[in-house]
Enzyme design. Structure first.
Site, PDB file in Angstrom:
ATOM      1  N   ARG A  38      72.158  63.265  21.642  1.00 44.84           N
ATOM      2  CA  ARG A  38      71.958  61.923  22.198  1.00 44.84           C
ATOM      3  C   ARG A  38      71.240  61.021  21.195  1.00 44.84           C
ATOM      4  O   ARG A  38      70.222  61.415  20.618  1.00 44.84           O
ATOM      5  CB  ARG A  38      71.159  62.005  23.489  1.00 44.84           C
ATOM      6  CG  ARG A  38      71.168  60.723  24.281  1.00 44.84           C
ATOM      7  CD  ARG A  38      70.611  60.868  25.651  1.00 44.84           C
ATOM      8  NE  ARG A  38      69.646  61.949  25.725  1.00 44.84           N
ATOM      9  CZ  ARG A  38      69.156  62.429  26.838  1.00 44.84           C
ATOM     10  NH1 ARG A  38      69.529  61.929  27.976  1.00 44.84           N
ATOM     11  NH2 ARG A  38      68.280  63.403  26.829  1.00 44.84           N
ATOM     12  N   GLY A  43      64.712  64.463  17.812  1.00 44.86           N
ATOM     13  CA  GLY A  43      65.418  65.333  16.865  1.00 44.86           C
ATOM     14  C   GLY A  43      66.631  64.668  16.253  1.00 44.86           C
ATOM     15  O   GLY A  43      66.906  64.798  15.060  1.00 44.86           O
ATOM     16  N   CYS A  44      67.374  63.929  17.064  1.00 45.16           N
ATOM     17  CA  CYS A  44      68.570  63.244  16.576  1.00 45.16           C
ATOM     18  C   CYS A  44      68.200  62.135  15.600  1.00 45.16           C
ATOM     19  O   CYS A  44      68.924  61.885  14.629  1.00 45.16           O
ATOM     20  CB  CYS A  44      69.373  62.695  17.750  1.00 45.16           C
ATOM     21  SG  CYS A  44      70.006  64.010  18.828  1.00 45.16           S
ATOM     22  N   THR A  45      67.083  61.484  15.834  1.00 48.75           N
ATOM     23  CA  THR A  45      66.624  60.431  14.929  1.00 48.75           C
ATOM     24  C   THR A  45      66.216  61.017  13.581  1.00 48.75           C
ATOM     25  O   THR A  45      66.593  60.496  12.527  1.00 48.75           O
ATOM     26  CB  THR A  45      65.460  59.646  15.567  1.00 48.75           C
ATOM     27  OG1 THR A  45      65.936  59.039  16.780  1.00 48.75           O
ATOM     28  CG2 THR A  45      64.935  58.572  14.637  1.00 48.75           C
ATOM     29  N   ALA A  48      69.461  62.002  11.739  1.00 46.72           N
ATOM     30  CA  ALA A  48      70.225  60.841  11.289  1.00 46.72           C
ATOM     31  C   ALA A  48      69.539  60.135  10.125  1.00 46.72           C
ATOM     32  O   ALA A  48      70.195  59.737   9.152  1.00 46.72           O
ATOM     33  CB  ALA A  48      70.438  59.871  12.456  1.00 46.72           C
TER      34      ALA A  48
END
Length: 153
Positions: A38, A43-45, A48
């Protein structure tokens, strides 16, 4: 199960601008497809932003980065703008592509079970075949693992 050497499952998805993007349009270049749960989560930030900061190295290695999540194009636009991301994010709202790549799975978190994206990346070669599957990494080290593999191909 997907295996190294076989053709990568083809897809067409909307990007952050609601423009249709086809995997086949990248023939002749390596493609790193990374699936993440998401947009704008911690974690995704981290993952990315590390890919963002590695873009020049990835460009030098002829690699296009495509991030795929079940988020809407609008959420992807917000994520890109907030983090100044310099690569394409794709929306897989019905998780059909996640299922084709076998990353839509039952997950357990804090005692609850739900279906979701298991963080996995796929390196696709210039001919559209799976070259490497990344499924054991920490979000903060993902870019380093990818670059190490690319430099040793």
């Amino acid at each position: 199960m997907l295996a190294i050497g076989q053709p990568a499952p083809k897809f067409t998805l909307l990007d952050q601008n609601s423009t249709a993007i086809e995997l086949d349009s990248f023939k002749g270049r390596k493609v790193l497809i990374y699936f993440y749960p998401r947009a704008s989560t911690p974690g995704c930030t981290v993952q990315a932003c590390a890919l963002r900061d590695s873009k020049s190295e990835l460009d030098d290695l002829n690699v296009v980065v495509l991030g795929i999540s079940p988020d809407t194009p609008k959420k992807l636009t917000n994520f890109i703008n907030k983090q100044t991301l310099n690569f394409t994010l794709l929306s897989d709202e019905d998780h059909a592509v996640c299922e084709a790549y076998n990353v839509w799975q039952l997950k357990k978190f804090m005692g609850r079970e739900s279906m979701g994206v298991v963080r996995t990346s796929f390196l696709i070669d210039e001919n559209g075949n799976l070259e490497h599957i990344f499924n054991k990494f920490k979000t903060k080290d993902h870019h380093e693992v990818v670059l190490d593999v690319l430099k040793n191909l």
